[in-house]
Design an enzyme around this catalytic site. Structure first.
Site, mmCIF file in Angstrom:
data_model
loop_
_atom_site.group_PDB
_atom_site.id
_atom_site.type_symbol
_atom_site.label_atom_id
_atom_site.label_comp_id
_atom_site.label_asym_id
_atom_site.label_seq_id
_atom_site.Cartn_x
_atom_site.Cartn_y
_atom_site.Cartn_z
ATOM 1 N N GLN A 75 0.826 -1.208 0.000
ATOM 2 C CA GLN A 75 0.000 0.000 0.000
ATOM 3 C C GLN A 75 0.865 1.266 0.000
ATOM 4 O O GLN A 75 0.574 2.241 0.694
ATOM 5 C CB GLN A 75 -0.943 -0.004 1.205
ATOM 6 C CG GLN A 75 -2.157 -0.883 1.052
ATOM 7 C CD GLN A 75 -3.135 -0.367 -0.002
ATOM 8 O OE1 GLN A 75 -3.183 0.810 -0.302
ATOM 9 N NE2 GLN A 75 -3.925 -1.284 -0.557
ATOM 10 N N SER A 76 1.895 1.272 -0.810
ATOM 11 C CA SER A 76 2.837 2.387 -0.835
ATOM 12 C C SER A 76 2.244 3.637 -1.473
ATOM 13 O O SER A 76 1.832 3.628 -2.641
ATOM 14 C CB SER A 76 4.101 1.979 -1.601
ATOM 15 O OG SER A 76 4.929 3.095 -1.828
ATOM 16 N N ASN A 77 2.241 4.736 -0.717
ATOM 17 C CA ASN A 77 1.849 6.024 -1.279
ATOM 18 C C ASN A 77 2.896 6.509 -2.277
ATOM 19 O O ASN A 77 2.565 7.120 -3.301
ATOM 20 C CB ASN A 77 1.701 7.062 -0.162
ATOM 21 C CG ASN A 77 0.680 6.662 0.873
ATOM 22 O OD1 ASN A 77 -0.447 6.316 0.544
ATOM 23 N ND2 ASN A 77 1.076 6.703 2.145
ATOM 24 N N VAL A 79 4.804 4.738 -4.250
ATOM 25 C CA VAL A 79 4.684 4.036 -5.527
ATOM 26 C C VAL A 79 3.532 4.620 -6.344
ATOM 27 O O VAL A 79 3.668 4.861 -7.549
ATOM 28 C CB VAL A 79 4.505 2.527 -5.294
ATOM 29 C CG1 VAL A 79 4.042 1.826 -6.570
ATOM 30 C CG2 VAL A 79 5.816 1.906 -4.801
#
Length: 334
Positions: A75-77, A79
């Protein structure tokens, strides 16, 4: 600081607002709480990584890159924002997503940032937990270069000296806003993870002789490791800027008492912080970074760490898209 010396592309809606939070201030009985809205940087729902990407992608384009490689948690912001910036600039983008949190929850694995990643056309590869993810990204980039691609690799969180320039610039922006409205800032507080945001802020505020201390509320590492990571990046960022004398070690302060069981794992304090900001100020924080950062600030206030007349600015780093990956927890917390 003459930041125009460095390649840069315009991605952000800036300056972002600096707003007073009267109801949260009253609820907690002081100090005077302000919020710097870097959730409102614009691109792909906003967030702090867009600040770093202006310089990172400026450098990538200057080097002739056509394909961006980066990495982050599922859930990388970072990325999501990198994929959006690459799409906007007509670049290909590949991201390695680490299964950093052990879960079979389909909301976490497929909703939120992951859903937007797919909409942006991101090429996703998954990695198991415990790997050196920056090394994995570098290896992926090297393999792609060997196949003829023009690749630029961005580390997790965009946290290197080039990316940190984005938050050295925010230091300039924040100080100008505070001076314009006559606001004396007694401390700047934010969630600290991959170190780039805190390092950029510290370097910028130190270079400007602002007298504004920065407190990072840790979301992953223990304090000694987090402070060491931030200070190391401060030193290399200061060197990139040509600042003489380096950065004082005591200028780097992290409080890592609010991580809980680990990165991305919910805590009761984070849940309370999310609900208080939503119901008192109409502001959505995120469950991984700003939620835990605000939880730490609230607890410090309750412990009497600040006086009523102090002015504390909380930097909102964005990431609200991640809320959709935590539906069960938020439903119970509500």
């Amino acid at each position: 600081m003459h930041l125009a010396r460095f390649p840069r592309v315009k991605l952000c809606h800036a300056p972002t607002p600096l707003e007073f939070m009267p109801r949260l201030t009253a609820h907690l009985g002081g100090p005077q709480l302000w919020i710097k809205r870097d959730d409102a940087t614009g691109l792909a729902t906003g967030g702090n990584k867009n600040r770093k990407l202006e310089f990172l992608l400026g450098e990538a384009l200057a080097q002739g890159a056509t394909h961006i490689v980066t990495q982050g948690a599922v859930q990388s912001n970072h990325v999501r924002q990198t994929a959006a910036a690459a799409a906007k600039l007509g670049l290909k983008c590949t991201a390695l997503l680490e299964h950093r949190i052990k879960t079979n929850d389909t909301d976490y694995l497929e909703s939120g940032n992951v859903l937007l990643d797919r909409m942006l056309g991101l090429n996703i590869e998954y990695r198991e937990p415990g790997l050196d993810m920056n090394a994995e990204a570098e290896a992926k980039g090297a393999a792609m270069r060997a196949a003829g691609e023009k690749v630029y690799v961005i580390p997790g969180g965009g946290s290197n000296p080039t990316g940190a320039l984005g938050y050295a610039h925010v230091a300039l922006e924040l100080l100008a806003q505070a001076n314009e409205i006559g606001l004396r800032i007694d401390q700047l507080v934010h969630a600290t993870g991959s170190a780039g945001t805190q390092a950029g802020l510290v370097v910028g505020l130190e270079a400007l002789n602002s007298g504004i201390p920065v407190l990072g509320i840790g979301v992953r590492n223990p304090r000694d490791r987090q402070e060491a990571n931030v200070h190391k990046l401060c030193e290399s960022t200061a060197e990139k800027l040509g600042l003489k004398g380096g950065i004082r070690r005591e200028a780097v302060v992290a409080n890592c008492d609010y991580v809980g069981e680990g990165y991305g794992i919910p805590t009761a304090g984070m849940g309370e912080a999310l609900m208080l900001c939503a119901r008192l100020e109409g502001i959505f924080l995120d469950p991984v970074y700003s939620g835990k950062g605000m939880a730490g600030l609230i607890d410090l206030i309750r412990k009497g760490h600040y006086t009523q007349d102090q002015n504390i600015v909380f930097l909102h780093t964005g990431g609200q898209v991640g809320l959709f990956g935590y539906r069960d927890f938020l439903t119970s917390a509500a």
